[in-house]
Motif scaffolding. Sequence first.
Motif, short mmCIF file in Angstrom:
data_model
loop_
_atom_site.label_atom_id
_atom_site.label_comp_id
_atom_site.label_asym_id
_atom_site.label_seq_id
_atom_site.Cartn_x
_atom_site.Cartn_y
_atom_site.Cartn_z
N TYR A 111 -2.49 -12.85 -14.94
CA TYR A 111 -2.52 -11.48 -15.43
C TYR A 111 -2.66 -10.42 -14.35
O TYR A 111 -2.21 -9.29 -14.54
CB TYR A 111 -3.64 -11.35 -16.47
N VAL A 112 -3.26 -10.77 -13.23
CA VAL A 112 -3.43 -9.78 -12.16
C VAL A 112 -2.72 -10.17 -10.87
O VAL A 112 -2.61 -9.35 -9.96
CB VAL A 112 -4.92 -9.48 -11.87
N VAL A 116 -1.90 -7.88 -7.66
CA VAL A 116 -2.65 -8.10 -6.42
C VAL A 116 -1.70 -8.35 -5.25
O VAL A 116 -1.86 -7.76 -4.17
CB VAL A 116 -3.63 -9.29 -6.59
N LEU A 117 -0.72 -9.21 -5.44
CA LEU A 117 0.20 -9.52 -4.35
C LEU A 117 1.01 -8.29 -3.92
O LEU A 117 1.20 -8.05 -2.72
CB LEU A 117 1.14 -10.66 -4.75
N ALA A 118 1.48 -7.53 -4.89
CA ALA A 118 2.24 -6.32 -4.55
C ALA A 118 1.35 -5.31 -3.82
O ALA A 118 1.77 -4.67 -2.85
CB ALA A 118 2.82 -5.69 -5.81
N GLY A 119 0.10 -5.19 -4.28
CA GLY A 119 -0.83 -4.25 -3.64
C GLY A 119 -1.18 -4.68 -2.23
O GLY A 119 -1.27 -3.84 -1.32
N LEU A 120 -1.39 -5.98 -2.02
CA LEU A 120 -1.71 -6.45 -0.68
C LEU A 120 -0.52 -6.26 0.26
O LEU A 120 -0.70 -5.97 1.45
CB LEU A 120 -2.11 -7.93 -0.73
N THR A 121 0.68 -6.43 -0.24
CA THR A 121 1.86 -6.21 0.60
C THR A 121 1.94 -4.77 1.06
O THR A 121 2.28 -4.49 2.21
CB THR A 121 3.14 -6.58 -0.18
N ARG A 122 1.58 -3.84 0.17
CA ARG A 122 1.60 -2.42 0.53
C ARG A 122 0.46 -2.06 1.47
O ARG A 122 0.66 -1.37 2.46
CB ARG A 122 1.50 -1.54 -0.72
N ARG A 123 -0.73 -2.52 1.14
CA ARG A 123 -1.92 -2.07 1.86
C ARG A 123 -2.23 -2.91 3.10
O ARG A 123 -2.83 -2.40 4.06
CB ARG A 123 -3.12 -2.12 0.91
N ARG A 295 -12.35 -4.61 -1.93
CA ARG A 295 -12.17 -3.21 -2.33
C ARG A 295 -10.71 -2.91 -2.63
O ARG A 295 -10.37 -2.25 -3.63
CB ARG A 295 -12.68 -2.29 -1.22
N ILE A 296 -9.81 -3.42 -1.80
CA ILE A 296 -8.38 -3.19 -2.02
C ILE A 296 -7.91 -3.87 -3.30
O ILE A 296 -7.17 -3.28 -4.10
CB ILE A 296 -7.57 -3.69 -0.81
N ILE A 297 -8.35 -5.11 -3.52
CA ILE A 297 -7.98 -5.81 -4.75
C ILE A 297 -8.45 -5.03 -5.97
O ILE A 297 -7.71 -4.84 -6.95
CB ILE A 297 -8.56 -7.23 -4.76
N GLY A 298 -9.68 -4.55 -5.92
CA GLY A 298 -10.20 -3.78 -7.03
C GLY A 298 -9.39 -2.52 -7.30
O GLY A 298 -9.08 -2.19 -8.45
N GLU A 299 -9.02 -1.83 -6.24
CA GLU A 299 -8.28 -0.57 -6.40
C GLU A 299 -6.90 -0.81 -7.00
O GLU A 299 -6.46 -0.06 -7.87
CB GLU A 299 -8.17 0.13 -5.05
N VAL A 300 -6.21 -1.85 -6.55
CA VAL A 300 -4.85 -2.08 -7.07
C VAL A 300 -4.90 -2.61 -8.50
O VAL A 300 -4.03 -2.27 -9.32
CB VAL A 300 -4.04 -3.02 -6.15
N GLU A 304 -3.74 -0.48 -12.60
CA GLU A 304 -2.80 -0.96 -13.62
C GLU A 304 -3.48 -1.62 -14.80
O GLU A 304 -2.82 -1.90 -15.80
CB GLU A 304 -1.81 -1.94 -12.99
N GLN A 305 -4.77 -1.90 -14.72
CA GLN A 305 -5.46 -2.59 -15.80
C GLN A 305 -6.68 -1.79 -16.25
O GLN A 305 -7.30 -1.09 -15.45
CB GLN A 305 -5.93 -3.98 -15.32
N PRO A 306 -7.05 -1.89 -17.52
CA PRO A 306 -8.23 -1.16 -18.03
C PRO A 306 -9.52 -1.88 -17.66
O PRO A 306 -10.23 -2.43 -18.52
CB PRO A 306 -8.00 -1.15 -19.54
#
Length: 318
Positions: A111-112, A116-123, A295-300, A304-306
């Motif tokens: 579900y995440v 997470v992978l897309a966010g880590l690629t960006r950040r 922190r990065i995982i939490g932010e991404v 997108e999730q509630p």
Amino acid sequence: MADKSYQPTLAGLRAFVAVAKKQHFSSAATTLGVSQSTLSQALAALEAGLDTHLVERSTRRVFLTAEGMQLLPLAQAVVEAAEAFSTAAGGVSDPLHGGIRLGMIPTVAPYVLPTVLAGLTRRLPALTAQVIEDQTQRLLAGLRAGALDVAMIALPVDSGGVTQIPIYEEDFVLALPPGHPLAGKRRVPAAVLAKLPLLLLDEGHCLRDQALDLCQEAGGGAELADTRAASLATAAQCVAAGLGVTLIPQSAVTVEAARSRVGLAHFCAPRPGRRIGLAYRSSSGRDESYRRLARIIGEVVAAEQPVRLVKHRAGGQP
């Protein structure tokens, strides 16, 4: 004759390479960020150790001797290798550069993980994640054995030698067969779980234990359905077929409700839920880097999730 046991110093080799390149002692010293006397001493020590003149000194410029010309390429190779080593070591010392082995529990990963992978690629573009999905206890065993670097699991866990960083909290939602009287309700008391046939995941899933704990807190044991599921997706399909009810984390609702067409009900406050965090070996010495990763995982995920991010006070404590 040169002492065969002599080992040139890196400082001497750097001085030799810089002088050969600049053909001037003052310019070479400036390039290396040292005084001219320091550079001269390093080069003289190298020549003495090798028992070989590498340069001819004059008042205007510096010439390489025949021996110096012959040895220069080898000296350059050593200096370049040392610089490459330092650069590589800088990357190795930062766990957010290069590869990282990331564990995830089965009720989180489907579900995440894309988020997470897309966010880590960006950040963190220098980071490459290898993902291992497994149950909590096996992920913790992998951490302790050094087979994993970090793991996203439900907290807290009782595991010595493992540091736990809370990332986010999310509510549980009650999944019901289509047409169930509670479907669509938004203020359902948790006590209803004691009156419904609760469908659980197999042994080893932390969500199973959380559901049983919730029933206990709600005022008694649960009426367990005969069916057990190996995954949350299977549990939702069984609910849709009328085999019981189950708890679904908020982050899984969109996917599972669309896939199985279950009915949904939301609990009244205080809403039951879970806390997801990052776990890693306390002995790794990578607290700062892994707190940044959490922190990065939490932010991404929160984008997108509630879910609700866990706020940390100074010093990293929630």
